[in-house]
Scaffold this motif. Structure first.
Motif, PDB file in Angstrom:
ATOM      1  N   TRP A   1       0.695  -1.089  -0.069  1.00 43.13           N
ATOM      2  CA  TRP A   1       0.041  -0.044  -0.021  1.00 43.13           C
ATOM      3  C   TRP A   1       0.883   1.391   0.005  1.00 43.13           C
ATOM      4  CZ3 TRP A   1      -5.252  -0.631  -0.448  1.00 43.13           C
ATOM      5  CH2 TRP A   1      -5.467  -1.857  -0.038  1.00 43.13           C
ATOM      6  N   GLY A   2       0.789   2.241  -1.139  1.00 41.41           N
ATOM      7  CA  GLY A   2       1.252   3.291  -1.004  1.00 41.41           C
ATOM      8  C   GLY A   2       0.391   4.684  -1.123  1.00 41.41           C
ATOM      9  N   TYR A   3       1.233   5.918  -1.101  1.00 42.86           N
ATOM     10  CA  TYR A   3       0.284   7.095  -1.148  1.00 42.86           C
ATOM     11  C   TYR A   3       1.119   8.035  -1.781  1.00 42.86           C
ATOM     12  CZ  TYR A   3       3.646   8.768   2.443  1.00 42.86           C
ATOM     13  OH  TYR A   3       4.550   8.946   3.434  1.00 42.86           O
TER      14      TYR A   3
ATOM     15  N   HIS B   1      -2.862  19.485  -5.328  1.00 34.94           N
ATOM     16  CA  HIS B   1      -2.841  18.920  -6.725  1.00 34.94           C
ATOM     17  C   HIS B   1      -3.338  17.567  -6.864  1.00 34.94           C
ATOM     18  CE1 HIS B   1      -1.199  22.532  -9.057  1.00 34.94           C
ATOM     19  NE2 HIS B   1      -0.786  22.826  -7.684  1.00 34.94           N
ATOM     20  N   TRP B   2      -2.762  16.676  -5.939  1.00 36.24           N
ATOM     21  CA  TRP B   2      -3.452  15.330  -5.919  1.00 36.24           C
ATOM     22  C   TRP B   2      -3.314  14.611  -4.815  1.00 36.24           C
ATOM     23  CZ3 TRP B   2       0.986  16.487  -9.448  1.00 36.24           C
ATOM     24  CH2 TRP B   2       2.231  16.148  -8.954  1.00 36.24           C
ATOM     25  N   ALA B   3      -3.951  13.644  -4.369  1.00 34.88           N
ATOM     26  CA  ALA B   3      -3.653  12.907  -3.047  1.00 34.88           C
ATOM     27  C   ALA B   3      -4.602  11.599  -3.501  1.00 34.88           C
ATOM     28  CB  ALA B   3      -4.490  13.877  -1.975  1.00 34.88           C
ATOM     29  N   TYR B   4      -3.638  10.542  -3.580  1.00 33.57           N
ATOM     30  CA  TYR B   4      -4.248   9.147  -3.924  1.00 33.57           C
ATOM     31  C   TYR B   4      -3.586   8.015  -3.137  1.00 33.57           C
ATOM     32  CZ  TYR B   4      -0.608   9.013  -7.366  1.00 33.57           C
ATOM     33  OH  TYR B   4       0.497   9.043  -7.946  1.00 33.57           O
ATOM     34  N   GLY B   5      -4.188   6.919  -3.110  1.00 32.60           N
ATOM     35  CA  GLY B   5      -3.543   5.742  -2.547  1.00 32.60           C
ATOM     36  C   GLY B   5      -3.417   4.800  -3.491  1.00 32.60           C
ATOM     37  N   THR B   6      -2.353   3.827  -3.195  1.00 34.20           N
ATOM     38  CA  THR B   6      -2.309   2.820  -4.367  1.00 34.20           C
ATOM     39  C   THR B   6      -2.231   1.490  -3.630  1.00 34.20           C
ATOM     40  OG1 THR B   6       0.127   2.941  -4.039  1.00 34.20           O
ATOM     41  CG2 THR B   6      -0.859   4.436  -5.712  1.00 34.20           C
ATOM     42  N   TRP B   7      -2.193   0.281  -4.467  1.00 31.54           N
ATOM     43  CA  TRP B   7      -2.292  -0.942  -3.903  1.00 31.54           C
ATOM     44  C   TRP B   7      -1.456  -1.573  -5.108  1.00 31.54           C
ATOM     45  CZ3 TRP B   7      -6.796  -4.993  -4.037  1.00 31.54           C
ATOM     46  CH2 TRP B   7      -6.117  -6.155  -3.610  1.00 31.54           C
ATOM     47  N   ASP B   8      -0.251  -2.145  -4.828  1.00 30.12           N
ATOM     48  CA  ASP B   8       0.461  -2.949  -5.672  1.00 30.12           C
ATOM     49  C   ASP B   8      -0.228  -4.368  -5.897  1.00 30.12           C
ATOM     50  OD1 ASP B   8       2.301  -4.332  -6.948  1.00 30.12           O
ATOM     51  OD2 ASP B   8       4.066  -3.781  -5.825  1.00 30.12           O
TER      52      ASP B   8
ATOM     53  N   GLU C   1      -0.986  -2.284 -10.969  1.00 28.22           N
ATOM     54  CA  GLU C   1      -1.417  -1.472  -9.457  1.00 28.22           C
ATOM     55  C   GLU C   1      -2.744  -0.788  -9.683  1.00 28.22           C
ATOM     56  OE1 GLU C   1       1.291   2.003  -7.958  1.00 28.22           O
ATOM     57  OE2 GLU C   1       0.210   2.964  -9.448  1.00 28.22           O
ATOM     58  N   LEU C   2      -3.330  -0.694  -8.382  1.00 32.54           N
ATOM     59  CA  LEU C   2      -4.732  -0.024  -8.450  1.00 32.54           C
ATOM     60  C   LEU C   2      -4.652   1.218  -7.654  1.00 32.54           C
ATOM     61  CD1 LEU C   2      -8.084  -0.335  -9.031  1.00 32.54           C
ATOM     62  CD2 LEU C   2      -7.886  -1.410  -6.899  1.00 32.54           C
TER      63      LEU C   2
ATOM     64  N   ARG D   1      -8.729  14.862 -11.330  1.00 35.24           N
ATOM     65  CA  ARG D   1     -10.009  14.294 -11.057  1.00 35.24           C
ATOM     66  C   ARG D   1     -10.063  13.456  -9.886  1.00 35.24           C
ATOM     67  NH1 ARG D   1     -10.151  17.678 -14.549  1.00 35.24           N
ATOM     68  NH2 ARG D   1     -11.730  17.760 -16.364  1.00 35.24           N
ATOM     69  N   LEU D   2     -11.324  13.022  -9.510  1.00 39.04           N
ATOM     70  CA  LEU D   2     -11.596  12.125  -8.332  1.00 39.04           C
ATOM     71  C   LEU D   2     -11.901  10.797  -9.038  1.00 39.04           C
ATOM     72  CD1 LEU D   2     -11.364  11.416  -5.186  1.00 39.04           C
ATOM     73  CD2 LEU D   2     -13.869  12.062  -5.355  1.00 39.04           C
ATOM     74  N   GLY D   3     -11.240   9.650  -8.902  1.00 41.16           N
ATOM     75  CA  GLY D   3     -11.359   8.486  -9.595  1.00 41.16           C
ATOM     76  C   GLY D   3     -10.660   7.471  -9.086  1.00 41.16           C
ATOM     77  N   ALA D   4     -10.633   6.143  -9.927  1.00 37.79           N
ATOM     78  CA  ALA D   4      -9.835   4.855  -9.771  1.00 37.79           C
ATOM     79  C   ALA D   4      -9.178   4.640 -11.010  1.00 37.79           C
ATOM     80  CB  ALA D   4     -10.714   3.789  -9.302  1.00 37.79           C
ATOM     81  N   ALA D   5      -7.967   4.343 -10.831  1.00 44.79           N
ATOM     82  CA  ALA D   5      -7.058   3.736 -11.966  1.00 44.79           C
ATOM     83  C   ALA D   5      -6.557   2.585 -11.905  1.00 44.79           C
ATOM     84  CB  ALA D   5      -5.974   4.957 -12.396  1.00 44.79           C
ATOM     85  N   LEU D   6      -6.438   1.803 -13.050  1.00 46.08           N
ATOM     86  CA  LEU D   6      -5.738   0.568 -13.188  1.00 46.08           C
ATOM     87  C   LEU D   6      -4.567   0.813 -13.822  1.00 46.08           C
ATOM     88  CD1 LEU D   6      -5.766  -2.553 -12.405  1.00 46.08           C
ATOM     89  CD2 LEU D   6      -6.807  -2.822 -14.311  1.00 46.08           C
ATOM     90  N   ASN D   7      -3.230   0.509 -13.475  1.00 53.62           N
ATOM     91  CA  ASN D   7      -2.068   0.799 -13.948  1.00 53.62           C
ATOM     92  C   ASN D   7      -1.218  -0.494 -14.350  1.00 53.62           C
ATOM     93  OD1 ASN D   7      -2.711   3.869 -13.718  1.00 53.62           O
ATOM     94  ND2 ASN D   7      -1.920   3.436 -11.690  1.00 53.62           N
ATOM     95  N   TYR D   8      -0.589  -0.340 -15.439  1.00 53.62           N
ATOM     96  CA  TYR D   8       0.318  -1.586 -15.774  1.00 53.62           C
ATOM     97  C   TYR D   8       1.624  -1.020 -16.177  1.00 53.62           C
ATOM     98  CZ  TYR D   8       2.755  -5.331 -17.777  1.00 53.62           C
ATOM     99  OH  TYR D   8       3.479  -6.428 -18.233  1.00 53.62           O
ATOM    100  N   GLN D   9       2.908  -1.655 -15.679  1.00 49.62           N
ATOM    101  CA  GLN D   9       4.230  -1.054 -16.400  1.00 49.62           C
ATOM    102  C   GLN D   9       4.821  -2.419 -16.393  1.00 49.62           C
ATOM    103  OE1 GLN D   9       6.168   2.373 -14.944  1.00 49.62           O
ATOM    104  NE2 GLN D   9       8.201   1.390 -15.120  1.00 49.62           N
ATOM    105  N   GLY D  10       5.387  -2.845 -17.642  1.00 51.85           N
ATOM    106  CA  GLY D  10       6.001  -3.690 -18.012  1.00 51.85           C
ATOM    107  C   GLY D  10       7.659  -3.449 -18.512  1.00 51.85           C
ATOM    108  N   ASP D  11       8.221  -4.374 -19.156  1.00 52.80           N
ATOM    109  CA  ASP D  11       9.560  -3.932 -19.593  1.00 52.80           C
ATOM    110  C   ASP D  11       9.699  -2.581 -20.447  1.00 52.80           C
ATOM    111  OD1 ASP D  11      10.764  -5.455 -17.723  1.00 52.80           O
ATOM    112  OD2 ASP D  11      10.744  -7.236 -19.146  1.00 52.80           O
ATOM    113  N   ASP D  12       8.573  -2.961 -21.417  1.00 54.73           N
ATOM    114  CA  ASP D  12       8.619  -1.975 -22.717  1.00 54.73           C
ATOM    115  C   ASP D  12       7.136  -1.232 -22.910  1.00 54.73           C
ATOM    116  OD1 ASP D  12      11.183  -2.444 -23.246  1.00 54.73           O
ATOM    117  OD2 ASP D  12      10.709  -4.299 -24.520  1.00 54.73           O
ATOM    118  N   VAL D  13       5.945  -1.720 -22.076  1.00 57.34           N
ATOM    119  CA  VAL D  13       4.920  -1.164 -22.540  1.00 57.34           C
ATOM    120  C   VAL D  13       4.194  -0.527 -21.067  1.00 57.34           C
ATOM    121  CG1 VAL D  13       2.476  -1.504 -22.720  1.00 57.34           C
ATOM    122  CG2 VAL D  13       4.222  -2.703 -24.087  1.00 57.34           C
ATOM    123  N   ARG D  14       3.610   0.431 -20.857  1.00 58.12           N
ATOM    124  CA  ARG D  14       3.139   1.074 -19.887  1.00 58.12           C
ATOM    125  C   ARG D  14       1.485   1.606 -20.174  1.00 58.12           C
ATOM    126  NH1 ARG D  14       6.448   5.639 -16.579  1.00 58.12           N
ATOM    127  NH2 ARG D  14       6.357   6.715 -18.451  1.00 58.12           N
ATOM    128  N   PHE D  15       0.533   1.213 -19.234  1.00 65.18           N
ATOM    129  CA  PHE D  15      -0.969   1.328 -19.538  1.00 65.18           C
ATOM    130  C   PHE D  15      -1.549   2.020 -18.299  1.00 65.18           C
ATOM    131  CE2 PHE D  15      -4.883  -0.614 -19.017  1.00 65.18           C
ATOM    132  CZ  PHE D  15      -5.796  -0.023 -20.214  1.00 65.18           C
TER     133      PHE D  15
END
Length: 180
Positions: free
Chosen positions: A24-26, A40-47, A53-54, A89-103
């Motif tokens: 868990w991060g922030y 400007h931003w304030a969010y939490g993350t879950w690896d 990452e969410l 914006r206030l929301g939720a994001a699903l993030n992915y980072q691989g060796d050559d692709v980030r989404f």
């Protein structure tokens, strides 16, 4: 005038980020300019593991590179006026980072005012961005320029934004969508 002299600090920011516990991060950034404070931003993350990452909270829309690069890593003239339209914006994001692709795929509210208040709570955004790193390391793309002598880097990205501005006074939907 006589009361406008000396030095000014047009942008003072405090950024706090780290790990709370395990996965868990922030990340929180508050800025003061002209004597007023703004978050400007304030969010939490879950690896989630394996590069996934969410994130949830107040975040930047994942649109242009110009907008995603923090102010301290901009060029001398900073961002164009166009990037101000993206905002956070206030929301939720699903993030992915691989060796050559980030989404990133983000579902968020719409119509945030400059002070961070939501002016239309029933609007929504779906924003997605994919980046392909053809050459280099991910860290070197956190800013627009690299010091002389760094390895070469090449990054390609595209984003898409679909927004629903909510219901107007006549109770009819006001939808707009388009590519960015």
């Amino acid at each position: 005038t006589d009361d406008l002299w000396g030095f000014q600090n047009a942008r003072t920011a405090l950024n706090f980020s780290g790990t709370v516990a395990g996965d868990w991060g922030y990340d929180i950034r508050t800025e003061w300019s002209s004597g007023t404070g703004q978050t400007h931003w304030a969010y939490g993350t879950w690896d989630l593991g394996d590069g996934w990452e969410l994130a949830t909270g107040w975040m930047k829309l994942p649109t242009s590179r110009e907008w995603l690069i923090n102010g301290e890593n901009q060029l001398a003239v900073e961002r164009t006026w166009f990037s101000d339209d993206f905002g956070t914006r206030l929301g939720a994001a699903l993030n992915y980072q691989g060796d050559d692709v980030r989404f990133t795929a983000m579902l968020s509210n719409e119509n945030a005012a400059a002070n961070g208040a939501v002016t239309n709570g029933n609007g929504s955004n779906f924003t997605a961005r994919v980046e392909w790193k053809a050459e280099g390391e991910w860290g070197q793309f956190d800013q627009f320029t690299s010091p002389q002598g760094n390895t070469q880097g090449m990054l390609f990205g595209i984003s898409y934004n679909l927004q629903n501005d909510g219901w107007d006074a006549d109770a009819t939907p006001a939808d707009t969508d388009g590519d960015i």
